[in-house]
Enzyme design. Structure first.
Site, mmCIF file in Angstrom:
data_model
loop_
_atom_site.group_PDB
_atom_site.id
_atom_site.type_symbol
_atom_site.label_atom_id
_atom_site.label_comp_id
_atom_site.label_asym_id
_atom_site.label_seq_id
_atom_site.Cartn_x
_atom_site.Cartn_y
_atom_site.Cartn_z
ATOM 1 N N HIS A 79 63.479 63.292 20.026
ATOM 2 C CA HIS A 79 64.435 64.372 19.713
ATOM 3 C C HIS A 79 63.653 65.594 19.259
ATOM 4 O O HIS A 79 63.332 65.748 18.084
ATOM 5 C CB HIS A 79 65.422 63.901 18.636
ATOM 6 C CG HIS A 79 66.547 64.861 18.370
ATOM 7 N ND1 HIS A 79 67.777 64.449 17.936
ATOM 8 C CD2 HIS A 79 66.630 66.209 18.462
ATOM 9 C CE1 HIS A 79 68.570 65.491 17.773
ATOM 10 N NE2 HIS A 79 67.881 66.586 18.079
ATOM 11 N N HIS A 84 63.402 69.812 20.338
ATOM 12 C CA HIS A 84 63.743 70.985 21.153
ATOM 13 C C HIS A 84 62.483 71.829 21.237
ATOM 14 O O HIS A 84 61.998 72.312 20.197
ATOM 15 C CB HIS A 84 64.861 71.792 20.492
ATOM 16 C CG HIS A 84 66.106 70.997 20.247
ATOM 17 N ND1 HIS A 84 67.192 71.016 21.090
ATOM 18 C CD2 HIS A 84 66.427 70.119 19.246
ATOM 19 C CE1 HIS A 84 68.135 70.216 20.625
ATOM 20 N NE2 HIS A 84 67.696 69.651 19.508
ATOM 21 N N HIS A 101 73.944 65.342 21.528
ATOM 22 C CA HIS A 101 74.056 65.470 20.077
ATOM 23 C C HIS A 101 75.496 65.107 19.711
ATOM 24 O O HIS A 101 76.447 65.660 20.288
ATOM 25 C CB HIS A 101 73.782 66.906 19.638
ATOM 26 C CG HIS A 101 72.339 67.307 19.655
ATOM 27 N ND1 HIS A 101 71.542 67.152 20.742
ATOM 28 C CD2 HIS A 101 71.565 67.862 18.686
ATOM 29 C CE1 HIS A 101 70.319 67.599 20.456
ATOM 30 N NE2 HIS A 101 70.310 68.036 19.211
ATOM 31 N N GLU A 149 76.369 64.976 14.204
ATOM 32 C CA GLU A 149 75.461 65.714 13.306
ATOM 33 C C GLU A 149 76.355 66.412 12.270
ATOM 34 O O GLU A 149 76.282 66.113 11.089
ATOM 35 C CB GLU A 149 74.619 66.719 14.112
ATOM 36 C CG GLU A 149 73.633 67.529 13.269
ATOM 37 C CD GLU A 149 72.878 68.588 14.076
ATOM 38 O OE1 GLU A 149 73.328 68.955 15.187
ATOM 39 O OE2 GLU A 149 71.823 69.066 13.585
ATOM 40 N N ASP A 151 63.231 67.276 15.557
ATOM 41 C CA ASP A 151 64.284 68.205 15.988
ATOM 42 C C ASP A 151 63.710 69.592 16.311
ATOM 43 O O ASP A 151 63.465 69.901 17.474
ATOM 44 C CB ASP A 151 65.390 68.268 14.918
ATOM 45 C CG ASP A 151 66.743 68.694 15.459
ATOM 46 O OD1 ASP A 151 66.872 68.871 16.671
ATOM 47 O OD2 ASP A 151 67.691 68.831 14.644
ATOM 48 N N ASP A 152 63.514 70.410 15.279
ATOM 49 C CA ASP A 152 62.996 71.778 15.449
ATOM 50 C C ASP A 152 61.932 72.002 14.367
ATOM 51 O O ASP A 152 62.190 72.661 13.353
ATOM 52 C CB ASP A 152 64.129 72.793 15.278
ATOM 53 C CG ASP A 152 65.243 72.574 16.287
ATOM 54 O OD1 ASP A 152 65.085 72.986 17.449
ATOM 55 O OD2 ASP A 152 66.265 71.949 15.918
HETATM 56 N N1 ADE Z 1 69.587 73.007 19.106
HETATM 57 C C1 ADE Z 1 68.398 72.931 18.526
HETATM 58 N N2 ADE Z 1 68.451 72.111 17.469
HETATM 59 C C2 ADE Z 1 69.723 71.651 17.382
HETATM 60 C C3 ADE Z 1 70.409 70.756 16.524
HETATM 61 N N3 ADE Z 1 69.818 70.148 15.495
HETATM 62 N N4 ADE Z 1 71.723 70.552 16.740
HETATM 63 C C4 ADE Z 1 72.331 71.146 17.752
HETATM 64 N N5 ADE Z 1 71.746 71.978 18.591
HETATM 65 C C5 ADE Z 1 70.440 72.237 18.418
HETATM 66 ZN ZN ZN Z 2 68.589 68.504 18.072
#
Ligand code: ADE
Ligand code: ZN
Length: 345
Positions: free
Chosen positions: A22, A24, A202, A205, A283-284
């Site tokens: 996971h 991005h 997703h 969340e 994630d990011d």
């Molecule tokens: N795009 C990038 N990170 C995300 C996340 N955690 N949830 C939804 N969209 C995303």
């Molecule tokens: Zn994500």
């Protein structure tokens, strides 16, 4: 748990091979690279310095983050930019002993502002191939549809992807969750299934358990991204356990986006205890303050996790991947050997 054990556990986290499921790629854009690319491409940013960027990364929900995420990605313009971004991430996680990645990209975040699809994907794929040569990192590419846009726009993106279908392993669904339920994308996911893509989304969340049900029953996904709120619904937990779905949990992301109010509230350990195949992911990472091993260490510390539990998380990362079964077995054996050495020491 004493400090000697914690040290041993941190060493195991560092050494154990793991997959990231996971991630991005646009969320790995570090502020330094953001500034360098802004300069290279003549893009004006609303930040005066790297410190100002870091100060802006305080979010009280998903949307506040997404606003800055879409802003930041505007510096990505040329094919080389997408290559450099992807290579920087791969170099970084190679140091965390990641040897397989399943990378999300958001083509609509680029095509919507005039950057051609082909440029985006060719830069990312070139870096993935380079990393396989340089580091032995294997990869799968997952194309995400932005759920705040229409299903028609997702179909248009799928059409643009046509020349690249053999290099895209799966499709996903991301961006603003609440108000954009999975069923909005039922037709495009059905088409993607017919095309042979793996499917992820997703769900849960910020959105309710019903969105996770929809992702499973309507989109018929293979893996759930996040899935935190599935724990609110006992029948849903039973379904996830029964059918063996993997959940890609992102602890530092959850903290930064106020999905949880402290790392100790991460659902990772509870999920393992309930028999759910949870994994740990970043994630990011540039927006949430940590790459994959930072995420492992954060939950290990806050939840007093054992080395055996860390080994389960690492094994789950391969088991939940889209790698071929023989490779998964090989990685499992490797983790078991490392675990046996640690516990014997
Ligand atoms: N795009 C990038 N990170 C995300 C996340 N955690 N949830 C939804 N969209 C995303
Ligand atoms: Zn994500």
């Amino acid at each position: 748990m004493d400090s000697a054990y914690r040290e041993k556990r941190d060493a195991f986290i560092a050494a154990v091979p793991k997959a990231e499921l996971h991630l991005h790629i646009e969320g790995s854009l570090e502020p330094e690279m953001m500034f360098a690319l802004a300069e290279r491409n003549g893009v004006t940013l609303p930040y005066a310095s790297v410190e100002e960027v870091a100060a802006a990364y305080r979010f009280s929900n998903l949307q506040e983050f997404l606003d800055l995420y879409y802003l930041g990605m505007q510096v990505l313009v040329e094919e080389q930019d997408f290559h450099d971004l992807t290579m920087a991430y791969l170099e970084r996680v190679h140091r965390d002993n990641v040897d397989h990645v399943e990378v999300f990209f958001d083509p609509q975040g680029h095509t919507e502002r005039g950057v051609p699809f082909d440029r985006v994907i060719s830069g990312i794929l070139r870096a993935l191939a380079d990393a396989e040569d340089r580091f032995g990192i294997s990869s799968k590419l997952i194309m995400c549809f932005l759920r705040h846009l229409s299903e028609e726009a997702a179909f248009a993106t799928l059409a643009e992807a046509e020349p690249w279908l053999d290099r895209i392993a799966g499709v996903g669904l991301d961006s603003s969750e609440v108000g954009h339920p999975p069923e909005k994308f039922a037709r495009v996911f059905a088409k993607c299934r017919d095309l042979g893509f793996k499917l992820v989304a997703h769900a849960g969340e910020e959105g309710p358990p019903d969105y996770v049900w929809q992702a499973l029953d309507t989109l018929r996904i293979d893996r759930i991204d996040h899935g935190n709120r599935a724990l609110e619904d006992e029948a849903l937990v039973e379904r996830i356990v029964r059918d063996g779905y993997t959940l890609t949990v992102c602890p530092l992301s959850n903290l930064k986006l106020c999905v949880i109010d402290e790392i100790a509230a991460s659902p990772v350990k509870t999920m393992l205890e309930r028999g759910i195949k949870a994994t740990v992911n970043s994630d990011d990472p540039s927006y949430f303050g940590g790459y994959i091993n930072d995420n492992y260490r954060a939950v290990a510390n806050a939840l007093d996790m054992t080395i055996e539990e860390i080994a389960i998380l690492a094994a789950n990362s391969y088991e939940g991947s889209f790698l071929e079964p023989s490779k998964i077995l090989e990685k499992r054996a490797e983790i078991d050997r490392l675990l046996a050495m640690q516990t014997a020491a």
